[in-house]
Design an enzyme around this catalytic site. Structure first.
Site, PDB file in Angstrom:
ATOM      1  N   LEU A  86       0.830  -1.202   0.000  1.00  0.00           N
ATOM      2  CA  LEU A  86       0.000   0.000   0.000  1.00  0.00           C
ATOM      3  C   LEU A  86       0.862   1.249   0.000  1.00  0.00           C
ATOM      4  CD1 LEU A  86      -2.776  -0.989   2.563  1.00  0.00           C
ATOM      5  CD2 LEU A  86      -2.630  -1.486   0.111  1.00  0.00           C
ATOM      6  N   GLY A 131       1.054  -5.302   1.347  1.00  0.00           N
ATOM      7  CA  GLY A 131      -0.026  -5.432   0.376  1.00  0.00           C
ATOM      8  C   GLY A 131       0.367  -6.224  -0.858  1.00  0.00           C
ATOM      9  N   ASN A 153       4.724  -7.503   6.677  1.00  0.00           N
ATOM     10  CA  ASN A 153       5.680  -6.896   7.611  1.00  0.00           C
ATOM     11  C   ASN A 153       5.141  -5.634   8.279  1.00  0.00           C
ATOM     12  OD1 ASN A 153       5.703  -5.351   5.235  1.00  0.00           O
ATOM     13  ND2 ASN A 153       7.823  -4.733   5.519  1.00  0.00           N
TER      14      ASN A 153
END
Length: 277
Positions: A86, A131, A153
């Site tokens: 993201l 993402g 992570n």
């Protein structure tokens, strides 16, 4: 209404061409004469998923479903990164409306990919954190090149992976291994990912990955669609239902979390570190 029909109503249909024409397209789509589509993410330098990139992927998945695609390969135009996840800029000091639109688009995109009636393969030809890992986990089969990393992570950045992210990892590698990985924000090497079952094959390079993906799809694209999709959704329905039925709560939790001063402070420091690099 069946769950598949419910999922197919989410989002607006539009032509794939608006996202695949031209060298600056966010998503490039090529379909062969067997109906197998290769979907290549193309947002340099690292395929970070902002609203518009997610929208392009969402529209692509809608169009592939509409056109009764026989199978889909998801990969990247970058030689080193599958997707960096993201886009932090979507979460740093956003307006509430912008944050809501971004998160709803992410939800829509994931639901379409995770519930697709066509078989899916991720050719992970580069690093795939957060993402990016979610996109790979959402496919049915995963091949990865050597010497890259993959994982959820988020905790390393002071962010909590949403429950549906966590569920995707648990569904693939099991509860205990997922808990250890998620609490530490562990990034798996290619070899580690194969050992824990996060990926199905290690291939020499992207081209070899496309060949491996083709072999998987050659088998699965011949299976009757209705039967295959029903079995697929039977395995995935609990994970899908939790988000489909809890979208507003999930969005509310996301907005509350990212607007927390400590989270914003952490995101700001991370952005500063990226600028220095």
């Amino acid at each position: 209404m069946s769950f598949l029909k419910h999922c197919s109503r989410i989002g607006l249909r539009s032509s794939i061409r608006s996202f695949s024409a031209g060298s600056d397209a966010l998503v490039d789509v090529k379909t062969d004469n067997k109906g197998i589509a290769t979907v290549t993410m193309n947002r340099p330098p690292v395929n970070s998923l902002n609203f518009h990139h997610l929208e392009a992927l969402h529209q692509t998945f809608l169009s592939l479903e509409r056109d009764r695609c026989r199978g889909m390969i998801l990969t990247s135009s970058s030689p080193t990164v599958f997707s960096a996840g993201l886009d932090i800029l979507e979460m740093y000091q956003p307006t509430i409306d912008k944050a809501r639109q971004f998160w709803r688009m992410l939800q829509d995109t994931w639901i379409k990919l995770y519930s697709s009636p066509y078989p899916t393969v991720a050719v992970i030809n580069g690093h795939s954190p957060a993402g990016g890992c979610l996109l790979a986990l959402s496919c049915e089969y995963r091949v990865i090149v050597p010497k890259v990393t993959i994982g959820l992570n988020e905790t390393q950045l002071g962010i909590v992976a949403p429950q549906w992210f966590q569920d995707c990892l648990k569904n693939v590698i099991g509860v205990r291994k997922a808990e250890v990985a998620l609490t530490s924000g562990h990034m798996f090497t290619s070899d580690e990912a194969l050992n824990v079952g996060l990926v199905d094959e290690i291939v020499n390079d992207k081209e070899a990955g496309l060949v491996a993906a083709g072999k998987f799809l050659a088998v699965h694209s011949k299976i009757p669609v209705l039967a295959r999709t029903s079995v697929k959704l039977g395995f995935r329905k609990d994970t899908l239902s939790r988000l489909v039925n809890g979208r507003e709560v999930d969005t509310k939790l996301f907005i509350e979390f990212i607007t927390h001063p400590k989270v914003q402070e952490g995101l700001g420091k991370y952005l500063e570190s990226l600028k220095k690099k």
